[in-house]
Design a protein around this motif. Structure first.
Motif, PDB file in Angstrom:
ATOM      1  N   LEU A  33      -3.502   7.574  -7.482  1.00  0.00           N
ATOM      2  CA  LEU A  33      -3.321   7.768  -5.801  1.00  0.00           C
ATOM      3  C   LEU A  33      -2.263   8.934  -5.640  1.00  0.00           C
ATOM      4  N   ASP A  34      -2.672   9.998  -4.611  1.00  0.00           N
ATOM      5  CA  ASP A  34      -1.975  10.825  -4.263  1.00  0.00           C
ATOM      6  C   ASP A  34      -0.794  10.391  -3.483  1.00  0.00           C
ATOM      7  N   PRO A  35       0.616  10.639  -3.786  1.00  0.00           N
ATOM      8  CA  PRO A  35       1.780  10.108  -3.065  1.00  0.00           C
ATOM      9  C   PRO A  35       1.681  10.407  -1.536  1.00  0.00           C
ATOM     10  N   GLN A  36       0.878  11.381  -1.023  1.00  0.00           N
ATOM     11  CA  GLN A  36       0.771  11.726   0.371  1.00  0.00           C
ATOM     12  C   GLN A  36      -0.027  10.422   1.083  1.00  0.00           C
ATOM     13  N   ILE A  37      -0.946   9.705   0.316  1.00  0.00           N
ATOM     14  CA  ILE A  37      -1.601   8.755   0.942  1.00  0.00           C
ATOM     15  C   ILE A  37      -0.548   7.488   1.233  1.00  0.00           C
ATOM     16  N   ARG A  38       0.306   7.352   0.330  1.00  0.00           N
ATOM     17  CA  ARG A  38       1.396   6.238   0.737  1.00  0.00           C
ATOM     18  C   ARG A  38       2.276   6.625   1.725  1.00  0.00           C
ATOM     19  N   ASP A  39       2.546   8.124   1.772  1.00  0.00           N
ATOM     20  CA  ASP A  39       3.252   8.503   2.884  1.00  0.00           C
ATOM     21  C   ASP A  39       2.861   8.647   4.226  1.00  0.00           C
ATOM     22  N   TRP A  40       1.454   9.007   4.214  1.00  0.00           N
ATOM     23  CA  TRP A  40       0.800   9.399   5.577  1.00  0.00           C
ATOM     24  C   TRP A  40      -0.333   8.418   6.126  1.00  0.00           C
ATOM     25  N   VAL A  41      -0.521   7.353   5.162  1.00  0.00           N
ATOM     26  CA  VAL A  41      -1.571   6.558   5.667  1.00  0.00           C
ATOM     27  C   VAL A  41      -1.053   5.073   5.319  1.00  0.00           C
ATOM     28  N   LEU A  42      -0.510   4.456   4.231  1.00  0.00           N
ATOM     29  CA  LEU A  42       0.056   3.343   3.994  1.00  0.00           C
ATOM     30  C   LEU A  42       1.342   2.729   4.941  1.00  0.00           C
ATOM     31  N   PHE A  43       2.237   3.723   4.741  1.00  0.00           N
ATOM     32  CA  PHE A  43       3.390   3.581   5.592  1.00  0.00           C
ATOM     33  C   PHE A  43       3.225   3.520   7.153  1.00  0.00           C
ATOM     34  N   PRO A  44       2.399   4.383   7.609  1.00  0.00           N
ATOM     35  CA  PRO A  44       2.163   4.770   9.088  1.00  0.00           C
ATOM     36  C   PRO A  44       1.304   3.416   9.677  1.00  0.00           C
ATOM     37  N   ILE A  45       0.443   2.794   8.921  1.00  0.00           N
ATOM     38  CA  ILE A  45      -0.262   1.705   9.228  1.00  0.00           C
ATOM     39  C   ILE A  45       0.465   0.520   9.392  1.00  0.00           C
ATOM     40  N   THR A  46       1.489   0.187   8.497  1.00  0.00           N
ATOM     41  CA  THR A  46       2.396  -0.889   8.327  1.00  0.00           C
ATOM     42  C   THR A  46       3.361  -0.801   9.488  1.00  0.00           C
ATOM     43  N   VAL A  47       3.976   0.618   9.889  1.00  0.00           N
ATOM     44  CA  VAL A  47       4.923   0.733  10.837  1.00  0.00           C
ATOM     45  C   VAL A  47       4.406   0.700  12.215  1.00  0.00           C
ATOM     46  N   VAL A  48       3.049   1.044  12.455  1.00  0.00           N
ATOM     47  CA  VAL A  48       2.534   1.072  13.655  1.00  0.00           C
ATOM     48  C   VAL A  48       2.167  -0.310  13.993  1.00  0.00           C
ATOM     49  N   MET A  49       1.673  -1.207  12.983  1.00  0.00           N
ATOM     50  CA  MET A  49       1.443  -2.565  13.408  1.00  0.00           C
ATOM     51  C   MET A  49       2.817  -3.318  13.733  1.00  0.00           C
ATOM     52  N   ILE A  50       3.852  -3.032  13.127  1.00  0.00           N
ATOM     53  CA  ILE A  50       5.164  -3.718  13.393  1.00  0.00           C
ATOM     54  C   ILE A  50       5.555  -3.310  14.898  1.00  0.00           C
ATOM     55  N   LEU A  51       5.684  -2.042  14.974  1.00  0.00           N
ATOM     56  CA  LEU A  51       5.971  -1.795  16.385  1.00  0.00           C
ATOM     57  C   LEU A  51       5.003  -2.101  17.636  1.00  0.00           C
ATOM     58  N   VAL A  52       3.738  -2.274  17.171  1.00  0.00           N
ATOM     59  CA  VAL A  52       2.730  -2.662  18.317  1.00  0.00           C
ATOM     60  C   VAL A  52       2.969  -4.180  18.424  1.00  0.00           C
ATOM     61  N   GLY A  53       3.295  -4.982  17.346  1.00  0.00           N
ATOM     62  CA  GLY A  53       3.715  -6.268  17.666  1.00  0.00           C
ATOM     63  C   GLY A  53       4.700  -6.680  18.280  1.00  0.00           C
ATOM     64  N   ILE A  54       5.889  -5.998  18.208  1.00  0.00           N
ATOM     65  CA  ILE A  54       6.944  -5.982  18.798  1.00  0.00           C
ATOM     66  C   ILE A  54       6.889  -5.618  20.225  1.00  0.00           C
ATOM     67  N   LEU A  55       6.197  -4.396  20.320  1.00  0.00           N
ATOM     68  CA  LEU A  55       6.132  -3.940  21.828  1.00  0.00           C
ATOM     69  C   LEU A  55       5.033  -4.948  22.808  1.00  0.00           C
ATOM     70  N   ARG A  56       4.257  -5.464  22.359  1.00  0.00           N
ATOM     71  CA  ARG A  56       3.283  -6.486  23.095  1.00  0.00           C
ATOM     72  C   ARG A  56       3.819  -7.793  23.120  1.00  0.00           C
ATOM     73  N   HIS A  57       5.049  -7.985  22.326  1.00  0.00           N
ATOM     74  CA  HIS A  57       5.900  -9.240  22.519  1.00  0.00           C
ATOM     75  C   HIS A  57       6.661  -9.009  23.923  1.00  0.00           C
ATOM     76  N   TYR A  58       7.041  -8.090  23.943  1.00  0.00           N
ATOM     77  CA  TYR A  58       8.007  -7.621  25.272  1.00  0.00           C
ATOM     78  C   TYR A  58       7.117  -7.361  26.426  1.00  0.00           C
ATOM     79  N   VAL A  59       5.997  -6.857  26.238  1.00  0.00           N
ATOM     80  CA  VAL A  59       5.167  -6.667  27.479  1.00  0.00           C
ATOM     81  C   VAL A  59       4.614  -7.968  28.011  1.00  0.00           C
ATOM     82  N   VAL A  60       4.249  -9.140  26.972  1.00  0.00           N
ATOM     83  CA  VAL A  60       3.927 -10.228  27.507  1.00  0.00           C
ATOM     84  C   VAL A  60       5.069 -11.038  28.236  1.00  0.00           C
TER      85      VAL A  60
END
Length: 275
Positions: A10-37
């Protein structure tokens, strides 16, 4: 070529620009929707004084019965309290609407479709579920549009072929090692696997828990609001509690009965045969 000889790098850029962004976005969205609720939740309405009095009278009687076998009250006091509550339940003293009239018809349970409080609870449940569902739909569409067919990570432990359809969604390659995870499968792994992280960050009773997304808005609203036939009839509860109080009077045992004799026997000041 056999699957054992195929190596995938695997190209390391897949890790940096796909794997990590998906994980970070899901964590942040989960925290955001907790406070929206939390922002969407309306403060609980205060009960009327008579309604609280009605509930507390039943709880008081239940506590009195639960401690009858080792009661801190002497027999005379216990009997007086028990008989007072029994008579009050018979007279309807603690009912929030007052003692029932002999010729009054039985009140029908409220219809949730015409009850403003029930409708408000249903709407609140539907708004909460929308906050839960819409972000996940947007994230899934984002992953399908930008990262469809990406292979992101290889699990460090062996798996059987039964996990292939779960871990390699969107990648139709029958000869790929089952341990490789596609972008869409990584989304589902995060969807169900981040609950522990949310509990660690937000606490146990958080609104980012993905198991809440598995329920429909109508099911959540139904669980949050009382259904027809489920309204508590305290008049009937009080009548049943009267019978329970009468039964518990025969089981009453004062915890301090013969306490002086027991203390003297414990410290050897009185023989065990003496009473």
């Amino acid at each position: 070529m056999s699957s054992s000889t195929v190596s995938l790098y695997l190209d390391p850029q897949i890790r940096d620009w796909v794997l990590f962004p998906i994980t970070v976005v899901m964590i942040l969205v989960g925290i955001l929707r907790h406070y929206v609720v939390l922002l969407l939740q309306s403060p609980p309405k205060k009960l009327a004084r008579n309604a609280i009095r009605e509930q507390r009278a039943l709880v008081r009687s239940q506590i009195l019965r639960a401690t009858s076998a080792n009661s801190p009250l002497p027999p005379s006091y216990y009997k007086a309290v028990s008989q007072y509550l029994s008579q009050a339940f018979a007279d309807g003293t603690y009912l929030k609407d007052g003692p029932p009239k002999g010729d009054a018809p039985a009140s029908a349970p409220p219809n949730p479709l015409t009850d403003p409080n029930a409708m408000e609870g249903m709407m609140a449940g539907m708004k909460t579920q929308m906050v839960m569902m819409v972000p996940q739909m947007v994230i899934m569409g984002w992953i399908n549009f930008f990262f469809q067919g990406f292979v992101l990570i290889k699990l460090p432990f062996p798996l059987t072929l039964g996990f292939k359809s779960m871990l390699q969604r969107g990648v139709e390659t029958p000869d790929m090692d089952v341990r490789w995870v596609s972008s869409l499968s990584w989304y589902f792994l995060n969807f169900f696997g981040l609950n522990g992280l949310y509990r660690l960050i937000l606490g146990g009773e958080n609104s980012a828990d993905s198991s809440r997304d598995m329920t429909t808005p109508f099911a959540a609203a139904a669980a949050a609001t009382p259904q027809p036939g489920q309204a508590q009839d305290y008049n009937k509860l009080f009548k049943a509690e009267r019978d329970n109080l009468e039964f518990s009077e025969g089981l009453h045992s004062w915890v301090a009965k013969d306490v002086d004799t027991r203390i003297l026997q414990k410290y050897g000041r009185l023989s065990a045969d003496a009473k």
